[in-house]
Design a protein around this motif. Structure first.
Motif, short mmCIF file in Angstrom:
data_model
loop_
_atom_site.label_atom_id
_atom_site.label_comp_id
_atom_site.label_asym_id
_atom_site.label_seq_id
_atom_site.Cartn_x
_atom_site.Cartn_y
_atom_site.Cartn_z
N VAL A 47 0.94 -1.16 -0.11
CA VAL A 47 0.08 0.03 -0.03
C VAL A 47 0.96 1.28 0.12
N GLY A 48 1.96 1.23 0.97
CA GLY A 48 2.78 2.45 1.06
C GLY A 48 3.52 2.72 -0.26
N ARG A 49 4.06 1.48 -1.19
CA ARG A 49 4.66 1.82 -2.25
C ARG A 49 3.62 2.31 -3.44
N PHE A 51 1.02 4.11 -2.77
CA PHE A 51 1.00 5.62 -2.57
C PHE A 51 1.93 6.28 -3.04
N SER A 52 3.34 5.83 -2.92
CA SER A 52 4.45 6.66 -3.16
C SER A 52 4.58 6.66 -4.69
N GLU A 53 3.80 5.71 -5.44
CA GLU A 53 3.81 5.97 -6.93
C GLU A 53 2.55 6.48 -7.59
N LYS A 96 3.33 13.40 18.78
CA LYS A 96 2.55 14.52 18.41
C LYS A 96 2.77 14.58 16.96
N GLY A 97 1.43 14.80 16.51
CA GLY A 97 1.58 15.17 14.78
C GLY A 97 1.49 13.75 14.06
N ASP A 98 1.47 12.63 14.80
CA ASP A 98 1.54 11.54 14.10
C ASP A 98 0.19 10.62 14.28
N MET A 99 -0.61 10.56 13.22
CA MET A 99 -2.01 9.65 13.43
C MET A 99 -1.88 8.31 12.97
N HIS A 100 -0.45 7.77 12.68
CA HIS A 100 -0.41 6.45 12.27
C HIS A 100 -0.11 5.55 13.66
N ASP A 101 -1.13 4.50 13.44
CA ASP A 101 -1.09 3.74 14.80
C ASP A 101 -1.15 2.09 14.60
N ILE A 102 -1.24 1.77 13.39
CA ILE A 102 -1.21 0.29 13.31
C ILE A 102 0.27 -0.43 14.05
N MET A 144 7.76 5.19 22.19
CA MET A 144 7.31 6.14 21.19
C MET A 144 7.56 5.81 19.83
N SER A 145 6.29 5.87 19.07
CA SER A 145 6.20 5.33 17.58
C SER A 145 6.12 6.61 16.79
N ALA A 146 6.84 6.84 15.66
CA ALA A 146 6.53 7.52 14.48
C ALA A 146 6.77 7.17 13.32
N LEU A 148 6.48 9.35 10.48
CA LEU A 148 6.52 10.42 9.58
C LEU A 148 8.08 11.07 9.94
N THR A 149 8.94 11.52 9.01
CA THR A 149 10.14 12.07 9.24
C THR A 149 9.82 13.43 9.97
N THR A 150 8.89 14.15 9.86
CA THR A 150 8.33 15.21 10.22
C THR A 150 8.06 15.06 12.07
CO1 B1M Z 1 0.78 7.53 5.95
N1 B1M Z 1 2.49 7.61 5.35
N2 B1M Z 1 0.30 9.42 5.59
N3 B1M Z 1 -0.98 7.02 6.34
N4 B1M Z 1 1.19 5.63 5.68
C1 B1M Z 1 3.68 6.50 5.27
C2 B1M Z 1 4.20 6.45 6.62
C3 B1M Z 1 4.53 6.78 4.20
C4 B1M Z 1 5.72 6.35 4.45
C5 B1M Z 1 3.80 6.47 2.67
C6 B1M Z 1 4.70 6.78 1.58
O1 B1M Z 1 4.88 7.72 1.25
N5 B1M Z 1 5.25 5.58 1.00
C7 B1M Z 1 4.44 8.40 4.35
C8 B1M Z 1 5.60 9.04 4.99
C9 B1M Z 1 6.68 9.68 4.76
C10 B1M Z 1 7.82 10.13 5.55
O2 B1M Z 1 7.46 10.91 6.40
N6 B1M Z 1 8.93 9.27 5.52
C11 B1M Z 1 3.10 8.58 4.84
C12 B1M Z 1 2.45 10.23 4.52
C13 B1M Z 1 3.27 10.69 3.81
C14 B1M Z 1 1.28 10.11 5.18
C15 B1M Z 1 0.67 11.72 5.04
C16 B1M Z 1 1.31 12.85 5.15
C17 B1M Z 1 -0.28 11.63 3.74
C18 B1M Z 1 -1.08 12.96 3.39
O3 B1M Z 1 -1.87 13.19 4.19
N7 B1M Z 1 -0.82 13.36 2.49
C19 B1M Z 1 -0.47 11.40 6.14
C20 B1M Z 1 0.06 12.01 7.65
C21 B1M Z 1 -1.02 11.93 8.76
C22 B1M Z 1 -0.43 12.22 9.93
O4 B1M Z 1 -0.01 11.29 10.47
N8 B1M Z 1 -0.30 13.48 10.60
C23 B1M Z 1 -0.73 10.11 6.30
C24 B1M Z 1 -1.91 9.36 6.60
C25 B1M Z 1 -2.13 8.03 6.61
C26 B1M Z 1 -3.47 7.17 6.91
C27 B1M Z 1 -4.03 7.95 8.13
C28 B1M Z 1 -4.26 7.29 5.73
C29 B1M Z 1 -3.02 5.80 7.14
C30 B1M Z 1 -2.78 5.72 8.64
C31 B1M Z 1 -3.83 4.79 9.43
C32 B1M Z 1 -3.63 4.29 10.47
O5 B1M Z 1 -2.31 4.11 11.23
N9 B1M Z 1 -4.51 4.26 11.67
C33 B1M Z 1 -1.59 5.71 6.57
C34 B1M Z 1 -1.02 4.65 6.26
C35 B1M Z 1 -1.66 3.21 6.18
C36 B1M Z 1 0.31 4.55 5.75
C37 B1M Z 1 1.35 3.11 5.40
C38 B1M Z 1 0.78 2.94 4.01
C39 B1M Z 1 1.27 2.16 6.15
C40 B1M Z 1 1.69 2.15 7.55
C41 B1M Z 1 1.35 1.06 8.33
O6 B1M Z 1 0.50 0.76 9.01
N10 B1M Z 1 2.15 -0.02 7.98
C42 B1M Z 1 2.69 3.85 5.41
C43 B1M Z 1 3.59 3.25 4.39
C44 B1M Z 1 4.61 2.30 4.80
O7 B1M Z 1 4.92 2.32 6.10
N11 B1M Z 1 4.88 1.15 4.05
C45 B1M Z 1 2.57 5.57 5.41
C46 B1M Z 1 2.07 -1.34 8.64
C47 B1M Z 1 2.69 -1.31 10.23
C48 B1M Z 1 2.53 -2.66 11.03
O8 B1M Z 1 4.07 -0.84 9.94
O9 B1M Z 1 3.87 1.35 11.17
O10 B1M Z 1 5.93 0.64 10.25
P1 B1M Z 1 4.66 0.16 10.92
O11 B1M Z 1 5.18 -0.46 12.37
C49 B1M Z 1 6.31 -1.35 12.22
C50 B1M Z 1 7.69 -1.01 12.56
O12 B1M Z 1 7.92 0.38 12.11
C51 B1M Z 1 7.72 -1.21 13.89
O13 B1M Z 1 7.02 -2.19 14.39
C52 B1M Z 1 5.63 -2.32 13.53
C53 B1M Z 1 5.65 -3.67 13.28
O14 B1M Z 1 6.69 -4.58 13.03
N12 B1M Z 1 7.29 0.02 15.08
C54 B1M Z 1 7.83 -0.01 16.02
C55 B1M Z 1 6.44 0.86 14.97
N13 B1M Z 1 6.31 1.68 16.08
C56 B1M Z 1 7.13 1.17 16.80
C57 B1M Z 1 7.73 1.32 18.06
C58 B1M Z 1 8.74 0.65 18.71
C59 B1M Z 1 9.39 -0.43 18.18
C60 B1M Z 1 8.77 -0.67 16.85
O15 B1M Z 1 9.01 1.22 20.09
C61 B1M Z 1 8.09 1.93 20.99
#
Ligand code: B1M
Length: 207
Positions: A47-49, A51-53, A96-102, A144-146, A148-150
């Motif tokens: 899904v992330g890929r 989105f990027s594309e 703060k500022g981060d809505m991602h929670d999965i 703490m989980s983040a 977004l780079t921001t």
């Molecule tokens: Co957003 N998003 N998103 N998004 N989103 C990303 C993160 C992004 C990489 C997509 C992309 O461009 N390819 C990109 C970030 C770019 C960057 O900053 N580098 C991005 C963007 C740009 C945005 C918005 C700015 C989009 C916009 O509005 N134009 C916006 C920002 C909102 C905000 O937060 N202020 C936004 C919004 C959203 C949704 C709300 C639509 C939705 C989130 C829904 C939700 O979470 N309830 C969403 C989603 C789904 C994603 C992607 C597609 C998937 C994230 C996810 O759930 N992954 C994501 C792309 C990607 O990551 N591939 C993307 C599955 C999850 C299990 O993995 O969260 O990485 P992850 O957690 C892992 C590890 O990271 C680790 O363990 C987990 C499981 O193994 N981990 C920890 C996580 N937290 C940890 C804490 C720990 C230890 C490990 O210790 C404390």
């Protein structure tokens, strides 16, 4: 039935189908981390890929997230601890500022499963919210989980405040853009790449 049904169902944003496919895998005795990593998490990476594309937009990310959560709910009871003794207390939130929670929810779920008392303060949690929860619940570790780079700098603010107030909590950071190097730079007690590693790290930190 193959794990690809789980993967495909997330990419089709079909909550019902995700639930059905995950239940099928669980009933067939498929390893939980296999369902998680190869089914649900791989699908979110795709899904992330997309989105990027520019093929997917925010609504598609939201629908996929919803479908993934439905799958996680099926897995949750299979991650529960086999004894009732608490391994320690963790406060966890998306900064703060981060809505991602999965990812955060997954870490919380696995920590709970490993016997920790988990206080989940949700998303967009500011420094004060983290510290108030840690004080109220006598946290051992602040997590703490983040995504977004921001929003990564908010982690540094929380860690600095913990140090400034000499609160003594261990701190853990994670999320897709976070690295060990960044964790070292901001003085976190630890970093982990995924939820399974996060559990191991928390165990080490509370020893
Ligand atoms: Co957003 N998003 N998103 N998004 N989103 C990303 C993160 C992004 C990489 C997509 C992309 O461009 N390819 C990109 C970030 C770019 C960057 O900053 N580098 C991005 C963007 C740009 C945005 C918005 C700015 C989009 C916009 O509005 N134009 C916006 C920002 C909102 C905000 O937060 N202020 C936004 C919004 C959203 C949704 C709300 C639509 C939705 C989130 C829904 C939700 O979470 N309830 C969403 C989603 C789904 C994603 C992607 C597609 C998937 C994230 C996810 O759930 N992954 C994501 C792309 C990607 O990551 N591939 C993307 C599955 C999850 C299990 O993995 O969260 O990485 P992850 O957690 C892992 C590890 O990271 C680790 O363990 C987990 C499981 O193994 N981990 C920890 C996580 N937290 C940890 C804490 C720990 C230890 C490990 O210790 C404390």
């Amino acid at each position: 039935m193959s794990i690809s049904k789980v993967y495909d169902a997330v990419l089709e944003f079909d909550d019902e189908l995700v639930i059905e496919a995950v239940e099928e895998e669980v009933n067939n005795g498929t390893n939980i981390s296999n369902i998680l990593n190869n089914g649900l998490i791989n699908a979110m990476d795709e899904v992330g890929r997309l989105f990027s594309e520019g093929e997917f937009f925010v609504p598609e990310m939201l629908m996929a997230a919803h479908a993934m959560k439905a799958g996680l709910d099926v897995l949750k009871p299979h991650m529960s601890a086999d004894d009732n003794e608490s391994k320690g207390t963790v406060v966890i939130g998306s900064v703060k500022g981060d809505m991602h929670d999965i990812g955060k929810n997954l870490v919380a779920m696995m920590m709970e499963g490993a016997g920790f008392k988990v206080i989940d303060i949700g998303i967009d949690a500011d420094t004060e919210t983290f510290l108030n929860a840690a004080k109220e619940h006598g946290a051992d570790v602040v997590c703490m989980s983040a995504l977004l780079t921001t929003t990564m700098p908010a982690m540094s603010e929380i860690i600095n405040k913990i140090k400034e107030e000499k609160l003594g909590y261990k701190t853990m950071v994670g999320g897709a853009p976070v690295t060990q190097k960044f964790a070292n730079q901001i003085g976190a007690s630890g970093y982990s790449e995924d939820a399974a590693e996060a559990v191991e790290l928390a165990r080490e930190l509370v020893k």
